[in-house]
Structure formats: structure tokens, C-alpha cells
Design a protein around this motif. Structure first.
Motif, PDB file in Angstrom:
ATOM      1  N   PRO A 168      58.247  46.190  27.838  1.00  0.00           N
ATOM      2  CA  PRO A 168      57.770  47.605  27.519  1.00  0.00           C
ATOM      3  C   PRO A 168      56.483  48.194  26.907  1.00  0.00           C
ATOM      4  O   PRO A 168      55.846  49.026  27.233  1.00  0.00           O
ATOM      5  N   PHE A 169      55.484  46.909  26.310  1.00  0.00           N
ATOM      6  CA  PHE A 169      54.583  47.662  26.061  1.00  0.00           C
ATOM      7  C   PHE A 169      53.769  48.157  27.008  1.00  0.00           C
ATOM      8  O   PHE A 169      52.763  48.747  27.583  1.00  0.00           O
ATOM      9  N   ARG A 170      53.556  47.217  28.117  1.00  0.00           N
ATOM     10  CA  ARG A 170      52.779  46.955  29.057  1.00  0.00           C
ATOM     11  C   ARG A 170      53.095  48.156  30.516  1.00  0.00           C
ATOM     12  O   ARG A 170      52.690  48.653  30.422  1.00  0.00           O
ATOM     13  N   THR A 207      56.791  58.186  15.455  1.00  0.00           N
ATOM     14  CA  THR A 207      57.492  57.479  15.697  1.00  0.00           C
ATOM     15  C   THR A 207      58.107  58.148  17.532  1.00  0.00           C
ATOM     16  O   THR A 207      58.969  59.108  17.378  1.00  0.00           O
ATOM     17  N   PRO A 208      57.889  57.556  18.638  1.00  0.00           N
ATOM     18  CA  PRO A 208      58.425  57.905  19.620  1.00  0.00           C
ATOM     19  C   PRO A 208      59.627  57.260  19.863  1.00  0.00           C
ATOM     20  O   PRO A 208      59.750  55.982  19.939  1.00  0.00           O
ATOM     21  N   ARG A 209      60.619  58.670  21.231  1.00  0.00           N
ATOM     22  CA  ARG A 209      62.128  57.782  21.149  1.00  0.00           C
ATOM     23  C   ARG A 209      62.240  57.358  22.147  1.00  0.00           C
ATOM     24  O   ARG A 209      60.780  57.332  23.329  1.00  0.00           O
ATOM     25  N   GLU A 210      62.678  55.782  22.307  1.00  0.00           N
ATOM     26  CA  GLU A 210      62.158  54.827  23.432  1.00  0.00           C
ATOM     27  C   GLU A 210      63.491  54.842  24.719  1.00  0.00           C
ATOM     28  O   GLU A 210      64.614  56.113  23.963  1.00  0.00           O
ATOM     29  N   GLY A 211      63.305  55.057  26.182  1.00  0.00           N
ATOM     30  CA  GLY A 211      64.434  55.270  26.821  1.00  0.00           C
ATOM     31  C   GLY A 211      64.681  54.177  27.493  1.00  0.00           C
ATOM     32  O   GLY A 211      64.269  53.323  26.942  1.00  0.00           O
ATOM     33  N   GLY A 269      64.919  50.795  29.594  1.00  0.00           N
ATOM     34  CA  GLY A 269      64.179  49.564  29.244  1.00  0.00           C
ATOM     35  C   GLY A 269      63.128  49.786  27.606  1.00  0.00           C
ATOM     36  O   GLY A 269      62.526  48.706  27.318  1.00  0.00           O
ATOM     37  N   GLY A 270      63.965  50.713  26.316  1.00  0.00           N
ATOM     38  CA  GLY A 270      63.124  50.344  25.092  1.00  0.00           C
ATOM     39  C   GLY A 270      61.632  50.605  25.594  1.00  0.00           C
ATOM     40  O   GLY A 270      61.080  50.733  24.628  1.00  0.00           O
ATOM     41  N   VAL A 271      61.372  51.876  26.642  1.00  0.00           N
ATOM     42  CA  VAL A 271      60.545  51.946  27.301  1.00  0.00           C
ATOM     43  C   VAL A 271      60.599  53.837  26.680  1.00  0.00           C
ATOM     44  O   VAL A 271      60.837  54.728  27.028  1.00  0.00           O
TER      45      VAL A 271
END
Length: 222
Positions: A32-34, A172-176, A178-180
Motif C-alpha cells: 500500500p505504501f509503494r 489522515t487521508p481516507r483509504e480506498g 487495497g488500503g491505499v
């Protein structure tokens, strides 16, 4: 607003900073970070905003990636800033998520703007408004807006008084899927904030003058 003074460099030079950013987004980082970093690298922004990777902080989260930017008009930097993407796969209680965006934005002010008592509130609304205008969901926003003035004396007395605004914030950006989170859109919103602080007119929808990251400025005197 007048030109911002200085750049947000750590003094190690652009190429070293870029390599540091690449290490922070290396293949051993969580997927997710990548993916979030890749989105930052491929975002398309206004051509007046020059963006490049820089050294990321090492102690705020297990994974971090940073960009610095300047709003450029000829040989002047109208505003500059830094955006840092943090990621903790285990989550963070204060963030209420696994990602966090941290920013610093600053610009010099014209005297009449510096005297406006509502300026800090207006600047904070520019940040939240930029995110909302792009339809971005975010949580736990926090930050400060600082207005500072400098007056010169003695051997420096010929310099005119100067004022600067500085916005430090995180959210905090909301995750979409795949948790990205949609980091490209958050970067675009952050650049909207930079442009507004610099006094640029809003970019129209579907602006064809956007360019792809990273931009690297050539040798220029600032």
C-alpha cells in the motif's frame, strides 16, 4: 504575496534527497505504501509549481516519503512547501488510520495582508477547502498558522520590514481500495493550497497545462 525566502532543502542537494526518497519507497516497503508513493510520482500538476523528492523524516513513522515544491514566477519563488507521506502498517491511534500527510507551506506577505486579523483563519480554510473542493475524505486534521514579522536595524536598517505566513498541518487521508489513499488527489489539493497562498488564480477544470512529476528546475538564481 511576495516571494518566499529560501528553500526547504536539508542541505544535502537534490540528487541525494531523491535517492533517499527512493530508499524509503524501496521494494521491501509494504505494497500500500509503494502504491501511494507511485501515485505521488505520477501526479499531474500546474506548470507553475515545481516539485521534486527530498529527504524524508526518519523517526515519525516506519515508512515515509517527502516532496518539496515551489511556486515559481520568473526568478521568484512566490511560495514553497514540503509534503510528507507517513505510513504505519499497524495503524496509529492519533491518526485513526495507517497513513498520515504532514505539510509545511510558507510565503511572504504584503503589509496589508499581514495586518488582517482574520488571516490565520482564512489560511486554514484554504487548506480544508482545497481538500473538500476535490471531494477528498480526510480525518483528524490539526495544525497551526503562524504569522511572523521582521524589522531590521543598524547595518540592516535599509531593508524594508517583512512578514511571512507559515502553515503547518497534518491530516489522515481516507483509504480506498487495497488500503491505499488517493495520494495523487491529495497532492493536487496541496498544490491548490500552495497556489492560493502564492496568489495564483485558480486552475480551471480539465486544465491542459498540467505537467507530470517530477519536475526538476535547471540552474536558476533565486
Amino acid at each position: 504575496m511576495a516571494a518566499a525566502q529560501g528553500r526547504l532543502s536539508d542541505g544535502t542537494g537534490g540528487m541525494d534527497d531523491a535517492k533517499e526518497g527512493d530508499r524509503n519507497a524501496s521494494s521491501d516497503a509494504p505494497l500500500p505504501f509503494r502504491a501511494a508513493v507511485d501515485a505521488l510520482r505520477t501526479a499531474r500538476l500546474r506548470p507553475q509549481i515545481e516539485v521534486e523528492p527530498t529527504r524524508a523524516p526518519q523517526r515519525l513513522a516506519p515508512h515515509a516519503y517527502a516532496l518539496e515544491a515551489a511556486v515559481v514566477d520568473g526568478d521568484q519563488d512566490l511560495a514553497d512547501g514540503r509534503l510528507v507521506l507517513l505510513h504505519d502498517p499497524d495503524g496509529h491511534e492519533a491518526w485513526r488510520g495507517t497513513f498520515r500527510l504532514v505539510t509545511l507551506v510558507r510565503a511572504e506577505l504584503e503589509p496589508e495582508m499581514a495586518a488582517d486579523p482574520l488571516l490565520p483563519d482564512v489560511c486554514w480554510s484554504w487548506l480544508t477547502g482545497a481538500l473538500t473542493a476535490r471531494g477528498l475524505a480526510f480525518g483528524e486534521p490539526s495544525g497551526t498558522v503562524t504569522r511572523a514579522s521582521s524589522h531590521y536595524f543598524g547595518g540592516l536598517s535599509e531593508r524594508p520590514a517583512a512578514s511571512q505566513i507559515e502553515i503547518r498541518a497534518s491530516w489522515t487521508p481516507r483509504e480506498g481500495l487495497g488500503g491505499v489513499p488517493d495520494t495523487a488527489a491529495h497532492l493536487a489539493a496541496w498544490c491548490d493550497l500552495l497556489a492560493q497562498v502564492a496568489g495564483l488564480p485558480p486552475a480551471g477544470p480539465g486544465d491542459a497545462s498540467v505537467v507530470t512529476l517530477p519536475q526538476r528546475r535547471g540552474p536558476q538564481s533565486r
